[in-house]
Scaffold this active site. Structure first.
Site, PDB file in Angstrom:
ATOM      1  N   GLY A 110      78.265 -50.718  18.951  1.00  0.00           N
ATOM      2  CA  GLY A 110      77.290 -51.693  19.433  1.00  0.00           C
ATOM      3  C   GLY A 110      75.966 -51.045  19.734  1.00  0.00           C
ATOM      4  N   ASN A 111      75.068 -51.796  20.336  1.00  0.00           N
ATOM      5  CA  ASN A 111      73.760 -51.250  20.710  1.00  0.00           C
ATOM      6  C   ASN A 111      73.300 -51.900  22.005  1.00  0.00           C
ATOM      7  OD1 ASN A 111      71.917 -53.627  20.067  1.00  0.00           O
ATOM      8  ND2 ASN A 111      73.001 -53.366  18.118  1.00  0.00           N
TER       9      ASN A 111
END
Ligand code: CTP
Ligand code: CA
Length: 235
Positions: A33-34
């Site tokens: 993810g980010n």
């Protein structure tokens, strides 16, 4: 009294906006993810809706509360997605009927090449490390720009860790050309502004690399400047 009346300069427009960060599965319980909060995209959607547009907000993973205001707006419909591939499908579908498409989402650039149906276990590991094979995700924005309808405006966002203003502009110009967008909103996240913060500092360029606006302010103020730039292009 006119000063108090809300602007309705996007009245009748249909817009599709993406926001948040995609999550790419590694196994059934893990993902890549980010740190995107989703707040800038939510602000872009709210600004458009407040100015009269009908908005579809395609939201990947966002921080708690980031969609609260948008969820209450009568002209905003929220569609949730997880992965880059899901976001692509949703945006392709929504863009088909939209006058403007704004990609604010932080789309993962890579996903796992193989996703096992069972949790990765250290028991099955060959050695002390783990090598994950990654493949590129589809570039949603490039696809949307390639299939752009007449009169449709395509807007991208780019967060860069640039070495100063000249470097930011040079990167933004290369990206705008590579993506085939009408407008690119470039944000220098090397300093204090950008991801996770309240204020942003952006330069908006067109597809030819000309600077059409600069803005510093809240995410909502940036959003209103972006819609101003879209309207100028459509005029
Ligand atoms: N974008 C997209 N699909 C991807 C990656 C990015 O649609 N797979 C969109 C983003 O939503 C954003 C724009 O492209 O509007 C720019 O994203 P950015 O990450 O800055 O561009 P990349 O082409 O991924 O380049 P970089 O290598 O700098 O990450
Ligand atoms: Ca990227």
């Amino acid at each position: 009294l006119a000063l108090l009346a809300p602007r309705a300069d996007l009245d009748g427009l249909i817009v599709a906006v993406s926001t948040g960060g995609t999550r790419e599965p590694i196994d059934p319980v893990r993902f890549l993810g980010n740190r995107s909060s989703g707040r800038q995209g939510a602000a872009v959607a709210l600004a458009a809706a407040d100015r009269g547009a009908r908005v579809v907000l395609v939201a990947a993973h966002v921080d708690d509360g980031a969609l609260a205001e948008a969820a209450l707006h009568p002209r905003i419909r929220i569609e949730r997605v997880n992965t880059a591939v899901e976001l692509e499908a949703a945006m392709e579908r929504e863009a088909a009927g939209a006058d403007a498409v704004v990609m604010v989402a932080a789309v993962a650039d890579y996903r796992a090449a193989h996703v096992p149906d069972r949790k990765l276990s250290k028991e099955d590991a060959e050695g002390p490390g783990l090598t994950l094979e990654l493949v590129r995700t589809p570039d949603v924005l490039v696809g949307l720009a390639e299939r752009r309808r007449g009169g449709q405006t395509i807007v991208g966002f780019a967060a860069e860790t640039a070495a100063g203003e000249d470097d930011l502009l040079a990167r933004a110009r290369r990206k705008a050309a590579r993506k085939g967008v009408d407008l690119l909103v470039a944000n220098d996240v090397a300093g204090a502004t950008g991801f996770g913060t309240a204020d942003n500092d952006v330069v908006v360029i067109d597809g030819a690399g000309e600077v059409v606006a600069r803005a510093r302010g809240t995410k909502r103020e940036i959003a209103d400047v972006v819609w101003g730039a879209v309207l100028t292009r459509r005029a």
